[in-house]
Design a protein around this motif. Structure first.
Motif: not given
Length: 256
Positions: A155, A157-158, A161, A178
């Motif tokens: 996973n 994080s923004q 990304m 994500e």
């Protein structure tokens, strides 16, 4: 003599004697591969372990559980990192393809001191709704609100990304989502301490896709070269044309 076969290159048709000679030559290569796989498996088991010091709490049908409690009394834990994020209507179809193989394997893994579960970030209610739709019996827990998925590389994080690259499969690379697939392995010692022993990602997760191993025995193999992308043919098993709805798991099997 060659014949055309369903869009593949011409296939040679030989006598039984010629076929047997070619088959024995291939068998020697297959045996080399088997020995190499055995050697790599020994090296995998010899990897050092990392103690899991962070306290993770997972939502389960039986209530909150720690990572150690997910072992269910066994010493080894296999985790399928299942792509199902908060807000998604359903789980990833490719991860579902992987998970379709879990229930049969789980019966046998338990006899070898291994517990197999799936973990997703979606809330437990969404996971359970989808699990029942698919008719699966394996344990599937929620890591919602924890760093578990991020800490084990599935996973992002923004901020990660937005940077254009993330750390996935031990390489910093662009990644379109994500969420990512993966498999992680943990071991618990007699004192109850938990250790991370292994993780694999990318095409490494194909180890769970026994269907691919069977397809590769056939003349067409995976037959994905002309597709938009590999696995574009895969559907949730209740979405294939002519598929019957999966049996709904009972309350008893839901907690098995």
């Amino acid at each position: 003599m060659n014949i055309a076969f369903a869009g593949l290159n011409d296939v040679e048709v030989a006598s039984r004697t010629q076929w047997l000679a070619a088959r024995k030559a291939l068998l020697a290569r297959e045996k080399d591969l088997t020995r190499l796989q055995d050697e790599i498996a020994r090296e995998r088991r010899a990897l050092p372990w990392v103690r899991v010091d962070k306290d993770y709490s997972f939502d389960t049908l039986e209530g909150p559980r720690t990572l150690a409690e997910l072992f269910e009394g066994r010493s080894q834990l296999l985790v399928q990192h299942f792509m199902f994020a908060p807000g998604w209507e359903q789980g990833c179809k490719s991860c579902s393809f992987m998970a379709d193989h879990n229930d049969g394997a789980n019966l046998h893994l338990a006899q070898r001191d291994v517990t197999l579960i799936a973990v997703s970030r979606a809330p437990l209610a969404d996971i359970e709704r989808f699990r029942r739709r698919m008719g699966w019996r394996f344990k599937w827990v929620s890591s919602h609100g924890t760093d578990f998925n991020h800490d084990f590389g599935v996973n992002f994080s923004q901020d990660e990304m937005s940077s254009g690259k993330v750390d996935y499969n031990y390489v910093r690379q662009p990644f379109p989502h994500e969420e990512a697939p993966g498999i992680s392995v943990f071991c618990r010692d007699d004192a109850g301490e938990v250790f991370h022993t292994y993780s694999r990602y990318g095409r490494g997760v194909e180890v769970m896709m026994h269907t691919y191993a069977l397809l590769e025995l056939t003349p067409k193999g995976r037959d994905e070269d002309e597709l938009e992308y590999p696995m574009s043919w895969v559907r949730h098993h209740d979405r294939y044309e002519g598929a019957s709805p999966a049996p709904v798991a009972s309350c008893c099997s839901a907690s098995a």
